[in-house]
Enzyme design. Structure first.
Site, PDB file in Angstrom:
ATOM      1  N   GLU A 188      22.601 108.822  67.524  1.00 44.29           N
ATOM      2  CA  GLU A 188      23.146 109.459  66.454  1.00 44.29           C
ATOM      3  C   GLU A 188      22.548 108.608  65.052  1.00 44.29           C
ATOM      4  OE1 GLU A 188      27.693 111.390  66.905  1.00 44.29           O
ATOM      5  OE2 GLU A 188      27.284 109.380  65.833  1.00 44.29           O
ATOM      6  N   LYS A 189      22.300 109.460  64.105  1.00 42.76           N
ATOM      7  CA  LYS A 189      21.837 108.638  62.674  1.00 42.76           C
ATOM      8  C   LYS A 189      23.188 107.630  62.505  1.00 42.76           C
ATOM      9  CE  LYS A 189      19.570 107.686  58.750  1.00 42.76           C
ATOM     10  NZ  LYS A 189      18.582 106.965  59.073  1.00 42.76           N
ATOM     11  N   HIS A 201      35.270 106.252  57.031  1.00 42.24           N
ATOM     12  CA  HIS A 201      35.763 106.828  58.171  1.00 42.24           C
ATOM     13  C   HIS A 201      37.127 107.779  57.851  1.00 42.24           C
ATOM     14  CE1 HIS A 201      36.786 106.713  62.955  1.00 42.24           C
ATOM     15  NE2 HIS A 201      37.648 107.615  62.209  1.00 42.24           N
ATOM     16  N   HIS A 224      35.087  98.335  65.613  1.00 47.82           N
ATOM     17  CA  HIS A 224      35.023  99.718  65.601  1.00 47.82           C
ATOM     18  C   HIS A 224      36.829 100.075  66.093  1.00 47.82           C
ATOM     19  CE1 HIS A 224      30.887 100.547  65.592  1.00 47.82           C
ATOM     20  NE2 HIS A 224      30.811  99.672  66.718  1.00 47.82           N
ATOM     21  N   GLU A 271      37.746 113.643  63.499  1.00 52.45           N
ATOM     22  CA  GLU A 271      37.305 112.316  62.765  1.00 52.45           C
ATOM     23  C   GLU A 271      35.827 112.457  62.385  1.00 52.45           C
ATOM     24  OE1 GLU A 271      38.046 108.719  64.687  1.00 52.45           O
ATOM     25  OE2 GLU A 271      40.010 109.238  65.230  1.00 52.45           O
ATOM     26  N   ASN A 320      40.278 113.579  68.756  1.00 52.98           N
ATOM     27  CA  ASN A 320      41.193 112.733  69.452  1.00 52.98           C
ATOM     28  C   ASN A 320      42.200 113.961  69.739  1.00 52.98           C
ATOM     29  OD1 ASN A 320      40.236 110.055  69.864  1.00 52.98           O
ATOM     30  ND2 ASN A 320      40.687 109.831  67.609  1.00 52.98           N
ATOM     31  N   ARG A 352      45.418 113.810  71.094  1.00 52.80           N
ATOM     32  CA  ARG A 352      46.708 113.291  71.223  1.00 52.80           C
ATOM     33  C   ARG A 352      47.301 112.928  69.717  1.00 52.80           C
ATOM     34  NH1 ARG A 352      44.906 108.256  69.837  1.00 52.80           N
ATOM     35  NH2 ARG A 352      43.071 107.721  70.392  1.00 52.80           N
TER      36      ARG A 352
END
Length: 451
Positions: free
Chosen positions: A200-201, A208, A235, A275, A289, A291
């Protein structure tokens, strides 16, 4: 509605699910390892079953033990919380094979979004903007260098399965690429049993941003605004807030509508989080995600909607709690993840809590399973609890958070409270001027910048 729900988790999320069940009048079953026999959710549940010794693989990940607990207690549904088996599609299928309800999405959606490459392809097909990158996994037969050059350096090498920062390496230049591919692949194989990686770039200073969605599984879906989770270490999210300090109402409405429409098209069931990285006014999908999220209280505080309760309702075939037009974001909320860790080195600090005093007052919420004399075990996640604060404005929220952090006492173990007490007084945080690399730069800046 379900008659009895088995909560296949531990800690604060198990207690959170239990509270929602009680408000719905549903009987609860707590499962626990031998290390968690004195846990708060075990004390408060209607029934409890020990499912094995402390290691997760022998207890909370032990599917036969969970099935036996359901049979013994007569539970008709299982809530997986987050972590452990919450995004295990096969677990959802096994429950269905035993006439048990999985309180979460359909297994095909869990499996689809659990594969980062297929998730990205699906997002693109559904009209969700994605980060520029390889079309699929990059293997030995592919010209990884040509793909990386087409994307443009720096590039991010990411594991196709899993997450949490494992199997993720940055290649700043062409000279870095081969080592990054090898290292990320080895990490991915070790952590997830799948060495597949993709490119990915690598964005320089993005935020975020994640969009909370809720679907009824029949083509109805809504979004509940966004959370800004840009303060991260390795992260891993540390601080989350909503609404984001950098999004306009127009940008929020546009990306929210895009996500809600995608969930309608998928006929998505339950809660989910889409996200993104956000830079220079553009959103780039990174993952979904399937959940409940650790940071879901932020959304609950600004919408007034109990996400766990609604998650249970839609899993039982209920309708969405409201229409999109009825959702109004009220004020600002911030969540701090208070962990049993050294606030400088982040080394885990399990042990007995000898003094515990949670803060209180208007707009202050604590989601925690801790109590005085509770022992934080060394076998699991180090979270002590989540401090969530709400205010009419972001400035009021920060003021209230500062007061709540100074009031909170957790003695006997090291915690990350000193870090948050320092962060809440930092000009960059006060101004909302930060990005996903900000915290690591802050922590690396030297002793004068550390708590």
């Amino acid at each position: 509605m379900f008659d009895k729900i088995l909560i296949a988790n531990r800690g604060e999320i198990a207690l959170r699910v239990l509270r929602a069940c009680k408000e719905l009048g549903i009987a609860t079953v707590a499962v626990h390892s031998t290390a968690d026999a004195d846990a708060m959710h075990v004390r408060l549940a209607d029934e409890s079953v020990c499912i094995g010794p402390p290691p997760s693989k022998d207890s909370y990940l032990n599917i036969p033990a969970l099935l036996a607990a359901c049979e013994i207690t007569g539970a008709d549904a299982v809530h997986p919380g987050y972590g452990f088996l919450s995004e295990n599609a096969r677990f959802a299928e096994i429950l269905a094979e035993h006439n048990l309800h999985f309180i979460g999405p359909k297994s095909e959606h869990i499996r689809l979004m659990g594969d980062k490459i297929e998730a990205k392809k699906t997002a693109r097909r559904l009209g969700i903007p994605v980060v520029p990158g390889s079309e699929g996994a990059v293997g030995p037969e592919d010209d990884a260098m040509a793909i990386a050059k087409a994307i443009g350096f720096p590039v991010l090498v990411k594991a196709a399965s899993g997450g949490g920062g494992r199997g993720m390496k940055v290649a700043q230049t062409e000279a870095d690429l081969m080592l990054a591919l090898s290292t990320a692949g080895n990490e991915a194989k070790s952590a997830f049993g799948d060495a597949s990686v993709y490119l990915e770039k690598y964005l320089q200073k993005p935020r975020h941003i994640e969009i909370q969605v809720l679907g009824d599984g029949r083509g109805g879906a809504i979004h509940l605004g966004e959370r800004d989770c840009s303060l991260q270490r390795r992260h891993q999210k540390v601080w989350e807030e909503g609404p984001s300090p950098v999004l306009s109402a127009e940008a929020r409405a546009k990306i929210g509508a895009t996500c809600a429409k995608a969930m309608q098209d998928m006929q998505y069931l339950g809660v989910g989080t889409i996200e993104f990285l956000y830079e220079d006014g553009e959103f780039y999908f990174i993952e979904m995600n399937t959940r409940i999220q650790v940071e879901h209280p932020v959304t609950e505080m600004i919408t007034g909607i109990d996400l766990v309760l609604e998650q249970i309702r839609v899993a039982a075939g209920g309708d969405l709690p409201c229409t999109q037009d009825e959702i109004v974001l009220n004020g600002h909320a911030i969540e701090c993840r208070v962990n049993a860790e050294n606030p400088v080195t982040f080394r885990p600090s399990p042990g007995r809590i000898v003094r515990y005093h949670p803060p209180g007052g208007l707009g202050v919420r604590i989601d925690s399973a801790a109590y005085q004399d509770y022992v934080i075990p060394p076998y699991y996640d180090s979270m002590v609890g989540k401090l969530i604060v709400h205010g009419k404005t972001r400035a009021e929220c920060l003021m209230r958070l500062r007061r709540a952090l100074d009031e909170m006492v957790v003695d006997g173990i090291e915690t990350t409270l000193p870090l948050f007490r320092a962060l809440v007084r930092e000009p960059g945080i006060i101004d909302g001027d930060y990005h996903i690399h900000w915290l690591e730069h802050y922590l690396a800046a030297g002793d004068t910048k550390k708590p």
